[in-house]
Design a protein around this motif. Structure first.
Motif, PDB file in Angstrom:
ATOM      1  N   ASP A 119     -20.284  16.737   0.162  1.00 41.90           N
ATOM      2  CA  ASP A 119     -20.903  15.719  -0.687  1.00 41.90           C
ATOM      3  C   ASP A 119     -22.408  15.929  -0.823  1.00 41.90           C
ATOM      4  O   ASP A 119     -23.028  15.402  -1.744  1.00 41.90           O
ATOM      5  N   THR A 156     -27.738  14.388   9.254  1.00 46.16           N
ATOM      6  CA  THR A 156     -28.745  13.732   8.424  1.00 46.16           C
ATOM      7  C   THR A 156     -29.519  14.823   7.694  1.00 46.16           C
ATOM      8  O   THR A 156     -29.204  16.005   7.815  1.00 46.16           O
ATOM      9  N   LEU A 168     -22.329   9.874  -4.086  1.00 40.50           N
ATOM     10  CA  LEU A 168     -22.828   9.470  -2.770  1.00 40.50           C
ATOM     11  C   LEU A 168     -23.969   8.465  -2.931  1.00 40.50           C
ATOM     12  O   LEU A 168     -23.967   7.397  -2.306  1.00 40.50           O
ATOM     13  N   GLN A 171     -23.229   4.804  -3.867  1.00 36.91           N
ATOM     14  CA  GLN A 171     -22.590   3.934  -2.882  1.00 36.91           C
ATOM     15  C   GLN A 171     -23.572   2.971  -2.222  1.00 36.91           C
ATOM     16  O   GLN A 171     -23.155   2.014  -1.559  1.00 36.91           O
ATOM     17  N   TYR A 172     -24.872   3.220  -2.411  1.00 37.20           N
ATOM     18  CA  TYR A 172     -25.869   2.453  -1.657  1.00 37.20           C
ATOM     19  C   TYR A 172     -26.887   1.801  -2.573  1.00 37.20           C
ATOM     20  O   TYR A 172     -27.330   2.396  -3.566  1.00 37.20           O
ATOM     21  N   LYS A 193     -26.607   7.304   7.363  1.00 33.88           N
ATOM     22  CA  LYS A 193     -25.638   6.267   7.023  1.00 33.88           C
ATOM     23  C   LYS A 193     -24.455   6.868   6.265  1.00 33.88           C
ATOM     24  O   LYS A 193     -23.297   6.495   6.489  1.00 33.88           O
ATOM     25  N   ALA A 194     -24.742   7.805   5.358  1.00 33.45           N
ATOM     26  CA  ALA A 194     -23.680   8.432   4.573  1.00 33.45           C
ATOM     27  C   ALA A 194     -22.690   9.171   5.470  1.00 33.45           C
ATOM     28  O   ALA A 194     -21.478   9.117   5.246  1.00 33.45           O
ATOM     29  N   LYS A 196     -21.988   8.473   8.594  1.00 27.03           N
ATOM     30  CA  LYS A 196     -21.187   7.459   9.292  1.00 27.03           C
ATOM     31  C   LYS A 196     -20.114   6.869   8.380  1.00 27.03           C
ATOM     32  O   LYS A 196     -19.069   6.411   8.846  1.00 27.03           O
ATOM     33  N   ASP A 197     -20.394   6.880   7.070  1.00 25.26           N
ATOM     34  CA  ASP A 197     -19.432   6.337   6.107  1.00 25.26           C
ATOM     35  C   ASP A 197     -18.422   7.372   5.638  1.00 25.26           C
ATOM     36  O   ASP A 197     -17.633   7.110   4.730  1.00 25.26           O
ATOM     37  N   GLY A 198     -18.476   8.571   6.217  1.00 22.24           N
ATOM     38  CA  GLY A 198     -17.450   9.567   5.932  1.00 22.24           C
ATOM     39  C   GLY A 198     -17.834  10.654   4.951  1.00 22.24           C
ATOM     40  O   GLY A 198     -17.003  11.512   4.623  1.00 22.24           O
ATOM     41  N   PHE A 199     -19.066  10.670   4.466  1.00 22.37           N
ATOM     42  CA  PHE A 199     -19.498  11.732   3.562  1.00 22.37           C
ATOM     43  C   PHE A 199     -19.783  13.010   4.360  1.00 22.37           C
ATOM     44  O   PHE A 199     -20.249  12.945   5.500  1.00 22.37           O
ATOM     45  N   GLU A 241     -28.511   0.416  14.139  1.00 23.21           N
ATOM     46  CA  GLU A 241     -27.051   0.436  14.209  1.00 23.21           C
ATOM     47  C   GLU A 241     -26.539   0.413  15.646  1.00 23.21           C
ATOM     48  O   GLU A 241     -25.348   0.563  15.892  1.00 23.21           O
TER      49      GLU A 241
END
Length: 303
Positions: A119, A156, A168, A171-172, A193-194, A196-199, A241
């Motif tokens: 991604d 990251t 991607l 999404q934010y 964050k991406a 952690k969200d599965g990207f 987080e």
């Protein structure tokens, strides 16, 4: 044109017209396949439109499709957000206004992203040192950026050499957080964050951009401030987080690391400047992390 893949290159700038000219020239010189269409979106974070003259030069040449806008509020995250909103391509590339892209930069990013079904993909930023660079700066590697084997999964990244799917970013909200707009770190926060969200984010070591190192960055004071700021940004991202237990573990670990770094500095001084600077960087990285407890941040991008 309808069968082409559009890549939007987003470029934020602030009062560096000569460096911006070099960056845009390197974008003009990209070697791309006929099925890729590139549009360049430049956002000036200078309310006085300091980059407009340079942009007009490139518009007159007509070698790249370039659009210019201004983000009047001093905030790098808002400038990035504005640049993203300006385009509609399925892919978005980022590069800094003081970097020069190799001719195959964008091709490598795009091919790598598709090959590994990722991604987002990041590439190296190679420092170009002037002839008068102090030996300790070069030997210590303190200015060097990360580098990995192509295909390596990363957790990251930064917007200094990047290609991501627009899906991607969509999404934010933002997608870059304005709270990091004067400290830096909005890009690292987003991409962490991406993940952690599965990207899926990967590395492409062939997609090279270079960056000339100015004299003011080869000083003790700059490297100390950059380390301190980097520590702050990292801590703000991970603590946002973290659970209470994780925060307590983080605090005691950082306290221990800071103590060890303080004890190491005198021994490093015996070994020479490059070792001293490495130890001091560790110290200020950890001091920067601990400093977030005060709620006071170092605003590197405030002018």
């Amino acid at each position: 044109m309808s069968n082409q893949t559009q890549i939007d290159i987003c470029l934020c700038t602030f009062m560096r017209p000569e460096l911006l000219r070099e960056t845009l020239t390197s974008i003009e010189q990209q070697q791309l396949s006929p099925d890729i269409n590139v549009k360049v979106f430049v956002v000036d974070n200078d309310a006085n439109a300091g980059a407009e003259t340079v942009i007009n030069e490139f518009k007159m040449r007509g070698l790249i499709d370039i659009t210019y806008d201004i983000e009047p509020e001093q905030n790098i995250a808002l400038a990035r957000n504005r640049s993203v909103r300006m385009g509609k391509g399925d892919y978005v590339a980022f590069i800094d206004d003081d970097e020069v892209a190799s001719e195959s930069w964008l091709t490598h990013l795009y091919d790598c992203l598709r090959r590994y079904e990722a991604d987002g993909v990041f590439g190296p930023v190679v420092p170009i040192y002037p002839s008068n660079a102090p030996a300790w700066v070069v030997e210590s590697g303190l200015i060097d950026r990360p580098s990995h084997k192509t295909g390596t999964t990363v957790v990251t990244g930064a917007t200094n050499n990047t290609l991501v799917k627009r899906s991607l970013l969509d999404q934010y909200t933002g997608p870059f957080d304005r709270e990091f707009g004067l400290t830096g770190g909005s890009d690292a926060a987003l991409f962490r964050k991406a993940v952690k969200d599965g990207f899926k984010l990967i590395w492409c070591n062939e997609a090279i951009v270079s960056e000339s190192v100015p004299d003011e960055r080869m000083t003790f004071e700059f490297l100390k401030r950059r380390s301190y700021r980097g520590g702050q940004c990292y801590a703000r991202i991970i603590l946002a987080e973290a659970t209470l237990i994780e925060k307590l573990m983080w605090f005691f670990k950082r306290l221990a690391y800071t103590t060890v770094a303080i004890l190491l500095v005198p021994f490093a001084m015996i070994l020479g400047t490059k070792y001293t600077m490495r130890a001091i960087r560790k110290l200020f990285l950890n001091l920067g992390q601990l400093s977030v407890l005060s709620g006071r941040y170092y605003y590197e991008y405030r002018r």
